[in-house]
Design an enzyme around this catalytic site. Structure first.
Site, PDB file in Angstrom:
ATOM      1  CE1 TYR A 122      -3.546  -2.812   0.153  1.00 45.62           C
ATOM      2  CE2 TYR A 122      -2.831  -2.848   2.125  1.00 45.62           C
ATOM      3  CZ  TYR A 122      -3.768  -3.184   1.059  1.00 45.62           C
ATOM      4  OH  TYR A 122      -4.213  -4.001   1.225  1.00 45.62           O
ATOM      5  CB  THR A 123       3.415   2.064   2.236  1.00 48.63           C
ATOM      6  OG1 THR A 123       4.532   1.842   1.713  1.00 48.63           O
ATOM      7  CG2 THR A 123       2.613   1.965   3.491  1.00 48.63           C
TER       8      THR A 123
END
EC number: 5.6.2.2
Length: 830
Positions: A122-123
């Site tokens: 996600y990051t």
């Protein structure tokens, strides 16, 4: 078929373990846990930044998924665990972990509350702008490259590192048998320190600290005192105290005060901190707090503690600093790899190694650039000569079968020119293969006059560049000018204001402010269990009473020493080896009458066969007082109290003892007292204190009384002008005798009878000076304590056996005797 047994190599398991463990240790130290002093990075951080560099994951380009970076690091450079790599990425992207973030993160990268970062899928990340300063010039052969784990990729051994990253971002890690914990610093200050070191390699630490006053943490807060900083900068090891920044706000409506914290110490979990404060309030260990709120938001941290109207904010603040992580100690241990070996480094050594690294980088970069410039000059010379002879060159190309044929003719031909004497010796010139190829690659528009001028201008500029590079390589002064110029450029681009404040002097939390002053009974058992309990727990009893239990002890143990002291007093603990240790009374465990207490070996650094034989409470150190000591063999010694003023955890020598002797008594004197020594067989000698000279701490002393076989000194008394001597024996007998009944003799004599010793009363266990209003305490080896008014004990002559003071059970013996003075009597319930 081969015999497997013949292929087995017999080795010594001890040697194999040593060798294997050493290999493992060095692998952890060099390849995992410790940063390099040159770029301040551990291998995993170096691999991450290099992977981002290869991917062009620059600060001014699009973010890339963290998982992509993790995959490249694991797949290309080193088979770390994916979580280890991602955790390192997360930390480099947290503004509360690194003073100058090396990774610019997008997404959830955790919080100061201890929240975990989002999953790597996600990051997104990219290098921060300042991280490029670690990697600049990497393509200019400035560092060595090493093969990866399978030899398919190469990774830099170290980064060029224009910034002193080890100091500005710090580092922490645990290796095998060693650890490192380097705090972060302010970039502006560190660069100023580097510049000062360049100007003066012999700069003193005091001068260096003017430029680098101390660590600068990303979470700001306050460093409490400079002494730990100076020690760490000098030796590489030290301890500093970090305290939360606070302000006291007053509510205009209800006039109540609140303590507000906007900054907390480095690496403290805010959520757990608040939970701890709430727990302390619930357990009533901190009183006066009415509300606790976390008002932190995107604009900053704000912890609000509301207090009662009658509460004193400073007192609560001291309790919070003492009992929570609002104040922490930060152990500085500046260990880093220096030339491949772990080393504890001082501040100057770190700066020296960083600047030496920059020297090496600039040398390699200059050589690379010089070689590149020379190659370009060589090409430009060829182009220049070709343009002068352009018609002949064109004719050769037109008449050649192909480019290979043209190149061959151009190389073999002797070219003459009168215009460019610096190119051709004796007006002769031969083109090299590279020059010939450059001529063939020349576009037609380059033969214009304007383009010819550009080539000449570029050639002249490169000649100047060559001179500059040679000067850098040949002149150290010029090289350091380049280093300074680069550091100043970084300072202009990235410097910011200091966040962490530093107080001039360390302000200790005064524990005595948090401890109530009260009179207590301090007991030490024969097995070494120590405790204190309030004096008010005991009520006075009549002579002959059975008493209260002073301590619950094992059958083989008994109370050996007892003193009355105040909780704020210092207890001087004299050991059987003649060593003196210090403790505050409130540092001892407070226990009930029925508790055993705590082993004193857990509180003091005693050796295996060492035990505490005498304890002395000191309320205030005075220069005109002495400590007078006596041993079981009758040796006495007098030393100034000021020699014992500075506590040391490891203790100091109080007296040098002879073989099989031990210290049994200590007293405070003023130099003009009389001294009385009582032996267990009923002898006493009284002599003048001034007959014993003042000695140093390590002296052995002089003879105080002649001791017969099977006898020993049990008590030391410094008699006052009035009163009497109360003597107690093992079987519970005792008496009072006037001081005037004891004649003054010379030191080192046999003495006179103090009490008549019989089987009925037993040997003397102790003697004390008392007055009519005093009370005494007696303790038996069964742990029974009885409190007696002195007025109930009869006054008898020296040569008498005394009366019953305490009725003991069968096989029970009295082991300790202590006086309770008049001021204490007034405070207790009679």
């Amino acid at each position: 078929m081969k015999d497997p047994s013949r292929e087995i190599i017999q080795v010594n398991i001890e040697e194999e373990l040593k060798s294997s463990y050493l290999d493992y240790s060095m692998s952890v130290i060099v390849g995992r846990a410790l940063p390099d002093v040159r770029d301040g990075l551990k291998p995993v951080h170096r691999r991450i930044l290099f992977a981002m560099y290869i991917l062009n994951n620059d600060w001014n380009k699009a973010y890339k998924k963290s998982a992509r970076i993790v995959g490249d690091v694991i797949g290309k450079y080193h088979p770390h665990g994916d979580s280890a790599v991602y955790d390192a990425i997360v930390r480099m992207a947290q503004k509360f972990s690194l003073r100058y973030m090396l990774i610019d993160g997008q997404g959830n990268f955790g919080s100061v509350d201890g929240d975990s970062a989002a999953a790597m899928r996600y990051t997104e990340v990219r290098m921060s702008k300042i991280a490029h300063e670690l990697l600049n010039d990497l393509e200019k052969n400035t560092v060595e490259f090493l093969p990866n784990y399978d030899g398919t990729e190469y990774i830099p051994e170290i980064l060029p590192a224009k910034i002193p990253n080890l100091l500005i971002n710090g580092s922490s890690g645990i290796a095998v048998g060693m650890a490192t914990n380097i705090p972060p610093h302010n970039l502006n200050e560190v660069i100023n320190g580097c510049l000062a070191y360049i100007d003066n390699n012999d700069i003193t630490l005091e001068e260096l600290i003017k430029h680098i006053p101390g660590p600068d943490f990303p979470t700001a807060a306050i460093i409490n005192g400079k002494s730990g900083i100076e020690e760490a900068y000098r030796t590489g090891k030290g301890k500093i105290y970090i305290r939360a920044q606070n302000q006291i706000e007053k509510n205009k409506k209800n006039k109540k005060e609140s303590i507000v914290f906007n900054e907390i110490p480095y690496q403290v979990n805010k959520s757990r901190l608040i939970e701890k404060i709430a727990e302390l309030v619930k357990e009533k260990r901190i009183d006066g707090i009415t509300a606790l709120r976390d008002e932190s938001d995107k604009d900053g941290m704000r912890i609000v503690i509301e207090i009662k109207r009658e509460a004193i904010a400073e007192v609560i603040l001291n309790q919070l600093y003492s009992l929570t992580q609002l104040q922490i100690s930060f152990g500085i241990n500046m260990v880093a790899l220096c030339q491949g070996q772990p080393k504890t480094l001082s501040l100057k050594e770190i700066l020296k190694n960083f600047l030496s690294h920059r020297q090496e980088i600039i040398i390699r970069r200059s050589l690379f650039e010089l070689n590149k410039v020379r190659n370009r000059i060589h090409i430009l010379e060829g182009l220049n000569m070709a343009l002068i002879n352009i018609n002949a060159i064109i004719e050769i190309i037109k008449n050649s079968v192909n480019s290979i044929d043209a190149k061959k003719i151009i190389i073999q031909k002797n070219w003459k020119s009168e215009k460019i004497n610096y190119l051709a010796k004796k007006h002769e010139y031969y083109f090299s293969e590279k020059q010939a190829q450059a001529i063939l690659d020349l576009r037609l528009h380059k033969i214009t006059n304007l383009e010819q001028e550009k080539i000449i201008m570029e050639h002249n500029d490169l000649i100047k560049k060559t001179k500059e590079l040679k000067e850098i390589l040949e002149n150290p002064k010029k090289m350091f000018e380049v280093i300074k110029s680069e550091l100043l450029s970084i300072q202009n681009n990235f410097s910011d204001k200091r966040r962490t404040k530093i107080t001039e002097n360390h302000s200790d939390i005064n524990m005595e402010d948090l401890i109530n002053q009260e009179d207590v009974v301090v007991t030490l058992s024969h097995s070494g269990y120590v405790k204190y309990q309030p004096l008010s727990d005991y009520n006075a009893q009549r002579r002959g009473g059975k008493g209260k239990s002073a301590a619950k002890i094992k059958e083989e143990d008994f109370i050996e020493s007892l003193v009355i002291a105040n909780t704020h007093d210092t207890i001087l603990c004299f050991s059987s080896r003649g060593i003196l240790y210090w403790m505050k009374v409130y540092q001892l465990p407070e226990s009930s009458r029925h508790a055993r207490g705590r082993p004193i070996v857990n509180l003091l650094p005693l050796s295996p066969k060492e035990r505490i034989t005498a304890i002395l409470p000191v309320h205030k150190y005075q220069d005109n007082l002495n400590i007078f000591m006596t041993t079981a063999h009758g040796i006495v010694k007098k030393s100034s109290l000021s020699q014992f003023k500075k506590p040391r955890f490891a203790g100091i020598i109080a007296i040098n003892l002879h073989a099989n002797d031990e210290l049994i008594g200590v007293a405070l004197t003023d130099g003009n007292n009389n001294i009385m020594l009582f032996t267990q067989n009923g002898k006493v000698v009284q002599f003048l204190e001034n007959s014993v000279r003042t000695m140093g701490r390590t002296a052995s002393g002089v003879k105080g009384i002649k001791i017969k076989k099977n006898d020993k000194v049990v008590s030391l008394i410094v008699p006052k002008n009035k009163g009497s001597i109360l003597i107690a024996t093992k079987n519970g007998y005792g008496k009072r005798t006037k001081i005037s009944d004891f004649p003054i003799k010379s030191r080192a004599t046999q003495g006179v009878i103090s009490i008549k010793i019989t089987k009925k009363n037993g040997k003397i266990i102790g003697a004390i000076q008392v007055i009519e209003k005093d009370q005494i305490m007696m303790i038996t080896d069964a742990g029974t304590l009885v409190r007696i008014r002195v007025s109930e004990v009869g006054v008898l002559k020296r040569n008498t056996q005394g009366v019953i003071l305490i009725r003991t059970s069968k096989n029970e013996k009295v082991v300790a005797l202590q006086k309770i003075v008049d001021p204490m009597i007034e405070k207790i319930d009679l």
